[in-house]
Design a protein around this motif. Structure first.
Motif: not given
Length: 270
Positions: A168-178
């Motif tokens: 399953c692919k996680v979108d790491l781009g959306r997590c950059s701030d955290k």
């Protein structure tokens, strides 16, 4: 590239529920493999401390590592350690645990969300993996704000299973701030970031985290890096440490970190 000083700062003995071999046997195998130093960091899941009898296994682990340190003195650097899982879920208990013993190194990790199973055991078929990973990062932020550990281990731990085992692919781009918040918290409090090499021998095929995050840690002021195999059996001690050290070099670090009595000791990468 081959490196001369291999020090494995994340290993587990049979005093961890998922460990296989004894402390003494793992020391023997580490010495045979040419490892210079080893930290035994058996599991202690703070949120199930009494339920899963970690009060007993932590004491047994500490005793056996002390014995091994005496046996291998002058032959192998043996460090007393512990991996605290979910310490921020019960910080008072976590602080009591680590103040009871004279540790060299305390790893901080999150293996499960509140009310959830370890990511290893979860079924992702009907779950929003992006939402789960987002909550995982929130738990890491909470832990880094508590700050009672020395090293943040396997930053991208859930990906070992979400992507590596289940595809399953996680979108790491959306997590950059955290992720930046976590890395800043580490840098500002003088904590170390671990390059965990277990992923290189698992389906995910990457260090946890990858070089991009190690590089970002340095950009944000991070000073201390450790490398650990996360071995749970003797044959995995020291596995892929050279790749982990190369990752540190590629990220711009010239020193690894050894901890003694919870004091960071920089060691040149060579």
């Amino acid at each position: 590239m081959e490196f001369n000083k291999l020090i494995d700062l994340h290993t587990h003995t049979d005093n961890s529920p998922d460990g296989v071999h004894s402390t003494i046997y793992m020391c023997e195998q580490a010495e045979f493999a040419g490892i210079r130093g080893i930290a035994f960091t058996d599991h202690c899941e703070v949120d199930s401390y009494l339920e899963d009898h970690y009060d007993r296994s932590v004491m047994q682990s500490y005793f056996e590592v002390a014995k091994a340190r005496s046996v291998f003195m002058g032959r192998l650097i043996v460090l007393e350690g512990i991996e605290l899982g979910q310490p921020a879920y019960n910080p008072a208990l976590a602080e009591k645990i680590i103040s009871t013993y004279n540790y060299d190194i305390v790893l901080g990790s999150v293996h499960n969300l509140r009310g959830e199973k370890d990511f290893f055991f979860m079924d992702y078929e009907d779950r929003d993996v992006n939402e789960l990973f987002d909550r995982y990062l929130d738990a890491l932020i909470e832990m880094t704000e508590w700050g009672g550990f020395d090293v943040l281990t396997h930053l991208t731990y859930p990906l070992r299973y979400i992507e590596g085992e289940h595809g399953c692919k996680v979108d790491l781009g959306r997590c950059s701030d955290k992720i930046d918040t976590i890395l800043k918290n580490l840098a500002e409090s003088g904590k170390a970031l671990e390059i965990n090499t277990s992923g290189l021998r698992q389906k995910i095929g990457k260090t946890l985290p990858t070089v991009d995050y190690v590089k970002r840690f340095r950009e944000l002021g991070g000073e201390y890096i450790t490398v650990g195999s996360d071995s749970h059996r003797a044959e995995d001690i020291g596995k892929n440490l050279s790749e982990g050290m190369q990752t540190a070099l590629d990220a711009g670090f010239k020193y690894m970190t050894l901890f003694q009595s919870r004091i960071p000791v920089p060691i040149p990468i060579e």
